[in-house]
Design a protein around this motif. Sequence first.
Motif, PDB file in Angstrom:
ATOM      1  N   VAL A 188      67.331 -37.099 -16.941  1.00 42.08           N
ATOM      2  CA  VAL A 188      67.584 -36.091 -17.833  1.00 42.08           C
ATOM      3  C   VAL A 188      69.006 -35.660 -18.023  1.00 42.08           C
ATOM      4  O   VAL A 188      69.727 -35.641 -18.970  1.00 42.08           O
ATOM      5  N   GLN A 225      70.765 -38.393 -19.959  1.00 48.74           N
ATOM      6  CA  GLN A 225      70.391 -38.300 -21.456  1.00 48.74           C
ATOM      7  C   GLN A 225      71.316 -37.040 -21.840  1.00 48.74           C
ATOM      8  O   GLN A 225      71.867 -37.074 -22.888  1.00 48.74           O
ATOM      9  N   ALA A 226      71.581 -36.072 -21.016  1.00 47.93           N
ATOM     10  CA  ALA A 226      72.404 -34.853 -21.530  1.00 47.93           C
ATOM     11  C   ALA A 226      73.796 -35.321 -21.549  1.00 47.93           C
ATOM     12  O   ALA A 226      74.559 -34.913 -22.573  1.00 47.93           O
ATOM     13  N   THR A 229      71.003 -32.000 -27.262  1.00 51.95           N
ATOM     14  CA  THR A 229      71.431 -32.407 -25.798  1.00 51.95           C
ATOM     15  C   THR A 229      70.591 -33.684 -25.430  1.00 51.95           C
ATOM     16  O   THR A 229      71.346 -34.556 -24.800  1.00 51.95           O
ATOM     17  N   LEU A 230      69.394 -33.884 -25.547  1.00 54.85           N
ATOM     18  CA  LEU A 230      68.520 -34.933 -24.947  1.00 54.85           C
ATOM     19  C   LEU A 230      68.307 -36.069 -25.808  1.00 54.85           C
ATOM     20  O   LEU A 230      67.931 -37.110 -25.649  1.00 54.85           O
ATOM     21  N   PRO A 250      65.776 -41.091 -27.089  1.00 59.35           N
ATOM     22  CA  PRO A 250      66.821 -40.584 -26.132  1.00 59.35           C
ATOM     23  C   PRO A 250      68.058 -41.141 -26.267  1.00 59.35           C
ATOM     24  O   PRO A 250      68.432 -42.200 -26.770  1.00 59.35           O
TER      25      PRO A 250
END
Length: 205
Positions: free
Chosen positions: A132, A135-136, A168-169, A184
């Motif tokens: 996560v 990805q952010a 964001t992701l 992603p």
Amino acid sequence: MSKSSAPKVGSAIGRTIIYIILYVIVSAVIKFLIEVLLPSVHINAISYESYIQILLALAFGYLIVSGISLIFYYSLLSKYGHPAAAAVRNVVRIIGIGALVAAIAGAVAGGAAGVALGGFIGIVIGFASQQVLGQAVAGMFLLIARPFKINDNVNLVGEDGIVEDVSTLFTTVIKSDGTKVLIPNNAIIGNKIYLKPVQQQQKSS
């Protein structure tokens, strides 16, 4: 920083400072109540003090981390827009909460054991949030660098289509048959990005 965002940054800084001051005051008051006042009336609650302090640290720690993330958000909002500022805010919040939990765990254990436990929990949180967080961070770079923008006709990781959104992701691409593909952001950063000519964009629209 624009004039409109400056007051919001100041407000976020002010709230963060207030949270820190309140935490120190409330923590000191509870310590006084449990260690001085309650024993004077023959009530022993010292064994519960650590649990109360942990809850306080978690509650105020979250507020402080959120306040710091808002400072980053409002500082970047006017220059980079909401998506990029929100990406940075989310990354700061994730890192801050992870550090908060690791620090509290280390403080509870105390000494060398505390350092080891805090480090171990930090590693566990890091592995758990790696995907996560990756990805952010990738989304943050995409939003700031802007190699492509909304409505661009692109090829991302083998997917052809029109960019509908960059969050964001995920980056959302709409293919020619109307299918939405959520890609992603960390996959995009590690691959080639193809921007199709303007002529192709006009023909496909």
